[in-house]
Design a protein around this motif. Structure first.
Motif, short mmCIF file in Angstrom:
data_model
loop_
_atom_site.label_atom_id
_atom_site.label_comp_id
_atom_site.label_asym_id
_atom_site.label_seq_id
_atom_site.Cartn_x
_atom_site.Cartn_y
_atom_site.Cartn_z
N ARG A 271 33.65 34.97 24.03
CA ARG A 271 34.77 34.72 24.94
C ARG A 271 35.61 35.98 25.14
N ASP A 272 35.90 36.67 24.03
CA ASP A 272 36.68 37.91 24.12
C ASP A 272 35.95 38.95 24.97
N ALA A 273 34.64 39.05 24.77
CA ALA A 273 33.85 40.02 25.54
C ALA A 273 33.85 39.67 27.02
N GLN A 274 33.75 38.37 27.35
CA GLN A 274 33.76 37.94 28.74
C GLN A 274 35.11 38.24 29.40
N GLU A 275 36.19 37.96 28.66
CA GLU A 275 37.52 38.23 29.20
C GLU A 275 37.75 39.72 29.39
N LYS A 276 37.26 40.52 28.44
CA LYS A 276 37.38 41.96 28.56
C LYS A 276 36.62 42.47 29.77
N GLN A 277 35.42 41.92 29.97
CA GLN A 277 34.60 42.31 31.12
C GLN A 277 35.26 41.89 32.43
N LYS A 278 35.88 40.70 32.42
CA LYS A 278 36.57 40.20 33.61
C LYS A 278 37.75 41.09 33.96
N ARG A 279 38.54 41.46 32.93
CA ARG A 279 39.69 42.34 33.17
C ARG A 279 39.24 43.70 33.69
N LYS A 280 38.14 44.19 33.18
CA LYS A 280 37.61 45.47 33.61
C LYS A 280 37.21 45.42 35.09
N LYS A 281 36.57 44.32 35.48
CA LYS A 281 36.17 44.16 36.88
C LYS A 281 37.39 44.06 37.79
N GLU A 282 38.42 43.32 37.32
CA GLU A 282 39.64 43.17 38.11
C GLU A 282 40.33 44.52 38.28
N GLU A 283 40.36 45.33 37.20
CA GLU A 283 40.98 46.65 37.29
C GLU A 283 40.19 47.56 38.23
N GLU A 284 38.85 47.46 38.17
CA GLU A 284 38.01 48.27 39.07
C GLU A 284 38.22 47.84 40.52
#
Length: 300
Positions: A271-284
């Motif tokens: 879950r943490d990895a998915q949220e981190k990946q989601k935040r990264k995509k949103e920032e990109e």
């Protein structure tokens, strides 16, 4: 030299197995053969020398290193499960397709059967000398325990069931931690050594009750071999049909191990990895929109 190379290339082409799943199953067979050959070979030295050429520690070291070597041999092809309980755990997690489970189980058991045959041939004369030609399953001068696991005198079937469930669950939890990309990663190539270390630790801490099978194939294959090699059907009926415990309980232990690891660690890390990946995509995406806006303004 050139002709020899040409002949070898033709032989390799002729014997190449193109069916990927069959290649993986054969790798599991060979890896499990190595596990049983070295592991049960160490037990044979301990029993047949009456303790003069081996110790409890040496047996556990042999099984630990045998697991490492078996995984090194087969890991690149099949993943190096060497244990249907491990295959079941990975199937439950969706990392291995279910169609592999029965095939891997069969070939792992076949590999264990062949490994026991190698040990039997290697120590044939010693086996005959140890018990004056009589192959005994349980009691004085028993040798069936070289190949398959049997309970100590103090162990009840219920305690034995619990023993195998806990041992297998511990194995599965540690393996899942080792292969979990979201957990502390083990350096690539060292996974077989860490799994071997886990097997060693389980043996040193849980081996007294019944020899820590924690692997249905490792127990069923050699047990079937002993039944055919002269020990007879008593290998299945001894100790109130004990053989059912090391064959069935590890599968329950695999389920327990998967649930414990996923509920306590795995799901949270994922879950943490998915949220981190989601935040990264949103920032990109936000950065891309900013750059697009700047470009539009400059064009205007």
């Amino acid at each position: 030299m050139g002709k020899q190379k040409e002949v070898l290339e033709k032989l390799a082409e002729a014997f190449q197995i193109r069916h990927v799943l069959l290649r993986q199953a054969l790798a599991e067979c060979l890896g499990t053969l190595i596990l049983v050959m070295f592991g049960c070979g160490a037990v044979a030295q301990l029993v047949l020398s009456r303790g003069s050429h081996a110790t409890f520690l040496s047996v556990n070291l042999a099984f630990g290193f045998a697991a490492t070597l078996g995984i090194l041999v087969s890991g690149q092809v099949s993943g190096g499960h060497l244990n249907p309980a491990v295959t079941l755990a990975l199937c439950l997690l969706g990392r291995v397709p279910w169609r592999k489970f029965p095939l891997f189980f069969f070939f792992q058991t076949l590999g264990a059967f062949l490994g026991a045959a190698v040990v039997f041939g290697l120590y044939f004369d010693a086996l005959q000398d140890f018990s004056q030609g009589e192959l005994v399953v349980v009691g004085k001068n028993a040798t069936a325990g070289i190949f398959a696991t049997y309970p100590s005198k103090h162990l009840s079937p219920v305690n034995g069931l619990f023993d195998q469930i806990i041992g297998t669950a511990a194995l599965i939890i540690c393996i899942l931690a080792i292969v979990d990309p979201h957990n502390n990663p083990v350096p690539r190539g060292l996974e077989p050594f860490t799994v071997g270390f886990v097997v060693l630790v389980i043996g040193l801490s849980m081996g007294f009750n019944s020899g820590y099978a924690v692997n249905p194939a490792r127990d069923l294959g050699p047990r079937a071999f002993t039944a055919l090699a002269g020990w007879g059907g008593e290998v299945f009926t001894a100790n109130t049909y004990w053989f059912l415990v090391p064959i069935c309980a590890p599968f329950l232990g695999a389920v327990v191990g998967v649930l414990m690891y996923q509920l306590m660690i795995g799901y949270h890390l994922e879950r943490d990895a998915q949220e981190k990946q989601k935040r990264k995509k949103e920032e990109e995406e936000e950065e891309r929109l900013k750059l697009s806006s700047i470009t539009t303004n400059e064009d205007a």
